[in-house]
Scaffold this motif. Structure first.
Motif, mmCIF file in Angstrom:
data_model
loop_
_atom_site.group_PDB
_atom_site.id
_atom_site.type_symbol
_atom_site.label_atom_id
_atom_site.label_comp_id
_atom_site.label_asym_id
_atom_site.label_seq_id
_atom_site.Cartn_x
_atom_site.Cartn_y
_atom_site.Cartn_z
ATOM 1 N N ILE A 135 30.463 51.355 7.289
ATOM 2 C CA ILE A 135 30.497 52.449 8.257
ATOM 3 C C ILE A 135 31.343 53.590 7.702
ATOM 4 N N VAL A 136 30.782 54.796 7.715
ATOM 5 C CA VAL A 136 31.470 55.979 7.195
ATOM 6 C C VAL A 136 31.420 57.077 8.256
ATOM 7 N N LEU A 137 32.558 57.736 8.464
ATOM 8 C CA LEU A 137 32.661 58.820 9.438
ATOM 9 C C LEU A 137 33.016 60.130 8.743
ATOM 10 N N HIS A 138 32.220 61.164 9.008
ATOM 11 C CA HIS A 138 32.517 62.512 8.536
ATOM 12 C C HIS A 138 32.707 63.398 9.767
ATOM 13 N N PRO A 139 33.942 63.515 10.265
ATOM 14 C CA PRO A 139 34.170 64.281 11.505
ATOM 15 C C PRO A 139 33.765 65.740 11.356
ATOM 16 N N GLY A 140 32.975 66.222 12.300
ATOM 17 C CA GLY A 140 32.586 67.624 12.329
ATOM 18 C C GLY A 140 31.745 68.084 11.167
ATOM 19 N N ALA A 141 31.130 67.170 10.415
ATOM 20 C CA ALA A 141 30.378 67.556 9.215
ATOM 21 C C ALA A 141 29.033 68.194 9.549
ATOM 22 N N ALA A 142 28.468 67.853 10.672
ATOM 23 C CA ALA A 142 27.148 68.365 11.024
ATOM 24 C C ALA A 142 27.249 69.760 11.629
ATOM 25 N N LEU A 143 26.389 70.654 11.165
ATOM 26 C CA LEU A 143 26.390 72.028 11.649
ATOM 27 C C LEU A 143 25.279 72.291 12.670
ATOM 28 N N GLU A 144 24.104 71.700 12.470
ATOM 29 C CA GLU A 144 22.977 71.928 13.377
ATOM 30 C C GLU A 144 22.142 70.657 13.477
ATOM 31 N N PRO A 145 22.270 69.914 14.563
ATOM 32 C CA PRO A 145 23.158 70.158 15.708
ATOM 33 C C PRO A 145 24.609 69.854 15.343
ATOM 34 N N ALA A 146 25.516 70.514 15.989
ATOM 35 C CA ALA A 146 26.931 70.361 15.669
ATOM 36 C C ALA A 146 27.433 68.989 16.096
ATOM 37 N N GLY A 147 28.308 68.423 15.266
ATOM 38 C CA GLY A 147 28.877 67.129 15.607
ATOM 39 C C GLY A 147 29.325 66.374 14.387
ATOM 40 N N ASP A 148 29.499 65.071 14.559
ATOM 41 C CA ASP A 148 29.931 64.192 13.471
ATOM 42 C C ASP A 148 28.721 63.628 12.734
ATOM 43 N N GLU A 149 28.935 63.314 11.478
ATOM 44 C CA GLU A 149 27.956 62.522 10.723
ATOM 45 C C GLU A 149 28.536 61.131 10.536
#
Length: 309
Positions: free
Chosen positions: A29-43
């Protein structure tokens, strides 16, 4: 294993991670906080045993992730990880037996779309089948079987029936009900032109021996269609492309459609009717077999849920 990527709003980060951590068969499990721009959020990504994918995806859907973000599945051919092997051992069942419904639905939806390419392949297959029948060439008829793309919509119909997906059923039915008439119509035009040129007559097809199975419809035809349909659905579920090629060679759909047109143009309406009956028997047998395979295959880990689309 499958690689699962989740795009989710930061507000449900904790819930998504809880789902991943609580599900057996999930690792890396890997978390990239705030990495997604569209839609905005976590990856958030993870590697998941096939046996656990349905339960995991359904739990993510219960969080409405598919609407406020995205869920992506990708097949991992090679994973070198002791942790991943432990995760697979934790998941109940065998990877080869796991039916990932969202993966199957996506594949059949793509392969059942009415498109110019689909119609062109179906037309070429009908023309090859007609030539193979006229020349009594088994090799050409087999080539037509392989070229024909009709198994995709037939498999989609089976999936749509089991999953009660009206939109998928309409898509598959449209591809068949539009594709076959167009392909057969073009074959008819070519046949008329060939007859006018003096290249083809009723005597040409009066002594067919090698490919007479095209219009010899009977109980065995239905049995072959059932077996081929079952093998085809199993090949889709398990991604065995070599087995799927064998299915294409087994079923007499495109050859029957192509030769029905030729026989009708030449005035042998008995052979044309029998060829059309062969086409109908194969279509019904393939769809029925696909439904039976899917209906008998699910367990408590991969039972499909009714869907509106």
């Amino acid at each position: 294993m499958l690689h699962v990527r989740v795009i989710a709003p930061e507000g449900i980060r904790r819930e998504v991670l809880a789902v991943l951590r609580d599900q057996a068969g999930v690792t890396d499990i890997v978390l990239h906080p705030g990495a997604a721009l569209e839609p905005a959020g976590d990856e958030i990504t993870a590697d998941v045993a096939r046996e656990s994918v349905n339960d995991l995806v359904q739990a993510l859907k219960d969080l409405d992730v598919q609407h406020c973000g995205a869920i992506t599945l990708a097949v991992l051919d090679t994973v070198l990880s002791s942790q991943a092997h432990l995760a697979q051992d934790e998941a109940e069942g065998e990877p080869a037996d796991a039916l990932v419904w969202d993966e199957l639905i996506a594949r059949t939806r793509d392969e059942s779309t009415l498109s110019v390419t689909f119609v062109m392949f179906l037309t070429l297959a009908c023309l090859l089948a007609a030539i193979g029948a006229v020349t009594d060439s088994m090799v050409t008829v087999v080539g037509a079987m392989i070229v024909g793309p009709e198994f995709g919509p037939l498999a989609a119909l089976s999936v749509a029936i089991v999953q009660r997906r009206g939109r998928l059923a309409r898509r598959a039915a449209t591809a068949l009900l539009v594709g076959f008439p167009v392909a057969m119509g073009i074959t008819a035009v070519v046949t008329v032109a060939t007859v006018a040129a003096g290249w083809l007559s009723l005597d040409t097809v009066a002594h067919i021996n090698q490919v007479n199975f095209i219009f010899r419809v009977g109980p065995i035809s239905f049995v072959v269609a059932l077996l081929a349909g079952a093998a085809g659905m199993l090949s889709l579920v398990s991604s065995k492309s070599a087995s799927l090629v064998g299915v294409f060679i087994s079923v007499t759909t495109v050859p029957a459609a192509g030769f029905a047109v030729v026989a009708a143009i030449l005035g042998d309406f008995g052979i044309a009717a029998r060829s059309a009956a062969q086409l109908a028997v194969n279509v019904v047998g393939i769809v029925l077999a696909g439904v039976l395979v899917l209906a008998l295959r699910p367990s408590r880990h991969d039972t499909p849920r009714p869907a509106a689309t």
